[in-house]
Design an enzyme around this catalytic site. Structure first.
Site, PDB file in Angstrom:
ATOM      1  N   HIS A 199      -1.490  -1.405  -4.083  1.00 50.81           N
ATOM      2  CA  HIS A 199      -2.730  -1.019  -3.396  1.00 50.81           C
ATOM      3  C   HIS A 199      -2.736   0.500  -3.196  1.00 50.81           C
ATOM      4  O   HIS A 199      -1.789   1.074  -2.663  1.00 50.81           O
ATOM      5  CB  HIS A 199      -2.780  -1.745  -2.054  1.00 50.81           C
ATOM      6  CG  HIS A 199      -4.036  -1.560  -1.267  1.00 50.81           C
ATOM      7  ND1 HIS A 199      -5.172  -2.302  -1.484  1.00 50.81           N
ATOM      8  CD2 HIS A 199      -4.335  -0.715  -0.247  1.00 50.81           C
ATOM      9  CE1 HIS A 199      -6.114  -1.934  -0.629  1.00 50.81           C
ATOM     10  NE2 HIS A 199      -5.636  -0.959   0.131  1.00 50.81           N
ATOM     11  N   SER A 248       2.949  -0.233   6.076  1.00 48.51           N
ATOM     12  CA  SER A 248       4.154   0.022   6.885  1.00 48.51           C
ATOM     13  C   SER A 248       5.104  -1.173   6.934  1.00 48.51           C
ATOM     14  O   SER A 248       6.313  -0.979   7.052  1.00 48.51           O
ATOM     15  CB  SER A 248       3.768   0.480   8.288  1.00 48.51           C
ATOM     16  OG  SER A 248       2.668  -0.232   8.763  1.00 48.51           O
ATOM     17  N   SER A 290       0.852  -1.189   0.000  1.00 50.50           N
ATOM     18  CA  SER A 290       0.000   0.000   0.000  1.00 50.50           C
ATOM     19  C   SER A 290       0.887   1.238   0.000  1.00 50.50           C
ATOM     20  O   SER A 290       1.661   1.462   0.940  1.00 50.50           O
ATOM     21  CB  SER A 290      -0.876  -0.002   1.251  1.00 50.50           C
ATOM     22  OG  SER A 290      -1.363   1.305   1.478  1.00 50.50           O
ATOM     23  N   MET A 310     -11.420  -5.783   6.033  1.00 48.42           N
ATOM     24  CA  MET A 310     -10.555  -4.859   6.775  1.00 48.42           C
ATOM     25  C   MET A 310     -10.169  -5.492   8.110  1.00 48.42           C
ATOM     26  O   MET A 310     -11.032  -5.986   8.839  1.00 48.42           O
ATOM     27  CB  MET A 310     -11.266  -3.525   7.032  1.00 48.42           C
ATOM     28  CG  MET A 310     -11.503  -2.669   5.798  1.00 48.42           C
ATOM     29  SD  MET A 310     -10.053  -2.355   4.784  1.00 48.42           S
ATOM     30  CE  MET A 310      -8.997  -1.453   5.911  1.00 48.42           C
ATOM     31  N   MET A 313     -12.273   4.465  -0.025  1.00 46.93           N
ATOM     32  CA  MET A 313     -12.867   4.719   1.296  1.00 46.93           C
ATOM     33  C   MET A 313     -13.561   6.070   1.207  1.00 46.93           C
ATOM     34  O   MET A 313     -13.144   7.057   1.817  1.00 46.93           O
ATOM     35  CB  MET A 313     -11.764   4.732   2.364  1.00 46.93           C
ATOM     36  CG  MET A 313     -11.232   3.348   2.681  1.00 46.93           C
ATOM     37  SD  MET A 313      -9.627   3.391   3.486  1.00 46.93           S
ATOM     38  CE  MET A 313      -8.576   3.467   2.045  1.00 46.93           C
ATOM     39  N   ASP A 347      -6.501  -6.276   4.818  1.00 49.98           N
ATOM     40  CA  ASP A 347      -5.865  -4.954   4.785  1.00 49.98           C
ATOM     41  C   ASP A 347      -5.874  -4.328   6.172  1.00 49.98           C
ATOM     42  O   ASP A 347      -6.936  -4.122   6.757  1.00 49.98           O
ATOM     43  CB  ASP A 347      -6.657  -4.085   3.785  1.00 49.98           C
ATOM     44  CG  ASP A 347      -6.098  -2.694   3.606  1.00 49.98           C
ATOM     45  OD1 ASP A 347      -4.981  -2.419   4.078  1.00 49.98           O
ATOM     46  OD2 ASP A 347      -6.788  -1.881   2.954  1.00 49.98           O
ATOM     47  N   GLY A 348      -4.672  -4.032   6.665  1.00 48.48           N
ATOM     48  CA  GLY A 348      -4.525  -3.326   7.933  1.00 48.48           C
ATOM     49  C   GLY A 348      -3.747  -4.125   8.962  1.00 48.48           C
ATOM     50  O   GLY A 348      -4.154  -5.228   9.328  1.00 48.48           O
ATOM     51  N   GLY A 349      -2.607  -3.586   9.369  1.00 44.59           N
ATOM     52  CA  GLY A 349      -1.800  -4.242  10.392  1.00 44.59           C
ATOM     53  C   GLY A 349      -1.198  -5.567   9.959  1.00 44.59           C
ATOM     54  O   GLY A 349      -0.941  -6.436  10.790  1.00 44.59           O
ATOM     55  N   ASP A 366      -4.879   3.666  -1.615  1.00 50.66           N
ATOM     56  CA  ASP A 366      -5.921   4.000  -0.646  1.00 50.66           C
ATOM     57  C   ASP A 366      -6.488   5.391  -0.896  1.00 50.66           C
ATOM     58  O   ASP A 366      -5.799   6.387  -0.734  1.00 50.66           O
ATOM     59  CB  ASP A 366      -5.333   3.949   0.767  1.00 50.66           C
ATOM     60  CG  ASP A 366      -5.073   2.521   1.214  1.00 50.66           C
ATOM     61  OD1 ASP A 366      -6.030   1.723   1.184  1.00 50.66           O
ATOM     62  OD2 ASP A 366      -3.928   2.203   1.570  1.00 50.66           O
ATOM     63  N   MET A 413      -9.081   8.172   0.301  1.00 49.80           N
ATOM     64  CA  MET A 413      -9.866   8.581   1.489  1.00 49.80           C
ATOM     65  C   MET A 413     -10.402   9.987   1.292  1.00 49.80           C
ATOM     66  O   MET A 413      -9.679  10.863   0.815  1.00 49.80           O
ATOM     67  CB  MET A 413      -8.963   8.562   2.724  1.00 49.80           C
ATOM     68  CG  MET A 413      -8.260   7.242   2.952  1.00 49.80           C
ATOM     69  SD  MET A 413      -7.178   7.357   4.382  1.00 49.80           S
ATOM     70  CE  MET A 413      -6.470   5.702   4.387  1.00 49.80           C
ATOM     71  N   PHE A 418      -6.223   5.069   8.372  1.00 45.84           N
ATOM     72  CA  PHE A 418      -4.819   5.360   8.657  1.00 45.84           C
ATOM     73  C   PHE A 418      -3.957   4.113   8.454  1.00 45.84           C
ATOM     74  O   PHE A 418      -4.430   3.002   8.660  1.00 45.84           O
ATOM     75  CB  PHE A 418      -4.651   5.829  10.110  1.00 45.84           C
ATOM     76  CG  PHE A 418      -5.503   7.027  10.425  1.00 45.84           C
ATOM     77  CD1 PHE A 418      -5.060   8.313  10.137  1.00 45.84           C
ATOM     78  CD2 PHE A 418      -6.769   6.859  10.972  1.00 45.84           C
ATOM     79  CE1 PHE A 418      -5.867   9.412  10.400  1.00 45.84           C
ATOM     80  CE2 PHE A 418      -7.580   7.959  11.249  1.00 45.84           C
ATOM     81  CZ  PHE A 418      -7.131   9.238  10.950  1.00 45.84           C
ATOM     82  N   GLY A 419      -2.709   4.358   8.085  1.00 43.17           N
ATOM     83  CA  GLY A 419      -1.745   3.263   8.024  1.00 43.17           C
ATOM     84  C   GLY A 419      -1.166   3.046   9.421  1.00 43.17           C
ATOM     85  O   GLY A 419      -1.391   3.855  10.329  1.00 43.17           O
ATOM     86  N   GLY A 420      -0.444   1.956   9.582  1.00 46.50           N
ATOM     87  CA  GLY A 420       0.296   1.727  10.818  1.00 46.50           C
ATOM     88  C   GLY A 420      -0.526   1.364  12.042  1.00 46.50           C
ATOM     89  O   GLY A 420      -0.041   1.473  13.165  1.00 46.50           O
TER      90      GLY A 420
HETATM   91  C1  DX5 Z   1      -6.113   1.687   5.984  1.00 46.13           C
HETATM   92  C2  DX5 Z   1      -5.737   1.391   4.552  1.00 46.13           C
HETATM   93  C3  DX5 Z   1      -4.625   0.445   4.437  1.00 46.13           C
HETATM   94  C4  DX5 Z   1      -3.307   0.935   4.987  1.00 46.13           C
HETATM   95  C5  DX5 Z   1      -2.591  -0.247   5.539  1.00 46.13           C
HETATM   96  O1  DX5 Z   1      -7.235   2.467   6.005  1.00 46.13           O
HETATM   97  O2  DX5 Z   1      -6.852   0.849   3.857  1.00 46.13           O
HETATM   98  O3  DX5 Z   1      -4.464  -0.013   3.109  1.00 46.13           O
HETATM   99  O4  DX5 Z   1      -2.500   1.565   4.032  1.00 46.13           O
HETATM  100  O5  DX5 Z   1      -1.473   0.161   6.223  1.00 46.13           O
HETATM  101  P1  DX5 Z   1      -0.701  -0.803   7.227  1.00 46.13           P
HETATM  102  O6  DX5 Z   1      -0.254  -2.001   6.468  1.00 46.13           O
HETATM  103  O7  DX5 Z   1       0.448   0.055   7.696  1.00 46.13           O
HETATM  104  O8  DX5 Z   1      -1.658  -1.147   8.336  1.00 46.13           O
HETATM  105 ZN    ZN Z   2      -6.459  -0.115   1.899  1.00 42.79          ZN
END
Ligand code: DX5
Ligand code: ZN
Length: 219
Positions: A33, A198, A8, A137, A68, A175-177, A35, A37, A143-145
């Protein structure tokens, strides 16, 4: 299903986005990927069709565009014209979801449906036959991370069973973490496409980061 890793770019350095994308591709990414928003459906604002167009110019990998946003119908054509291969829309943001999915397909992209951690698997039972991918999800989007939500794992298993029961041939993306540990948990639950922000772009050695994730796919 084929196992795929989708870095991502939300976690990439945007002052050198082209290099970042090329580095991910060289490290073995299967898709990119992106994102999107809008500051309404999720609290954060990120990128729009211009970025998809810019990424399209520097890679031949499939572009996986995660919308999103509220009223996704309004922007689908722009994202597909910009080069999106997959468009995923949130069930929570799509009141006329069959129409939206149909429109994505008519315009030449692959439609996917996304569900937030708090949304039950049953919410996609009437749309699952029409999509190429279900994106589950594993954090609340925006948010990332963020940290992976373990409680989503039973839902991944439930969706996998739904897919098997209906004899469908579609992907489950998470997707996420996602890191090497949580990737393994999701893979064992039935997911086959793994988004990582991340875990790839916040690491100095991207090849090493990618190899560590990929190692889990063969275990
Ligand atoms: C979160 C995004 C993810 C995000 C994932 O809303 O949809 O795609 O970039 O980031 P990580 O892998 O750092 O959780
Ligand atoms: Zn995403």
């Amino acid at each position: 299903m084929q196992m795929k890793i989708a870095p991502s770019i939300l976690a990439a350095d945007f002052s050198k986005l082209a290099e970042e994308v090329k580095e991910a591709e060289a490290a073995g990414a299967d898709m990119i990927h992106i994102d999107v928003m809008d500051g309404h459906f999720v609290p954060n604002i990120s990128m729009g069709p211009f970025i998809v167009e810019a990424v399209r110019k520097v890679t031949s990998l499939p572009l996986d565009v995660h919308l999103m946003i509220e009223n996704p119908d309004r922007y689908i054509e722009q994202f597909i014209d910009a080069g999106a291969d997959y468009i995923t829309i949130h069930v929570e943001a799509s009141p006329h979801i069959h129409r939206t999915v149909q429109e994505i397909r008519r315009l030449g992209a692959k439609p996917g449906v996304v569900i937030n951690p708090g949304t039950p698997a049953s919410s996609i039972s009437s749309i699952i036959d029409y999509v190429d991918m279900v994106l589950v999800m594993t954090v609340n989007p925006g948010f990332g991370g963020q940290s992976f939500i373990q409680g989503v794992l039973p839902k991944i298993r439930e969706i996998k069973q739904m897919i098997i029961g209906k004899e469908l041939d579609i992907d489950i993306e998470v997707d996420g973490g996602i890191n090497s540990e949580t990737l393994k948990l999701c893979k064992d639950a039935g997911a086959n496409i793994f988004v990582a922000g991340s875990a790839i772009f916040s690491q100095t050695d991207r090849q090493k980061a990618m190899n560590e994730l990929r190692l889990q796919l063969t275990n």
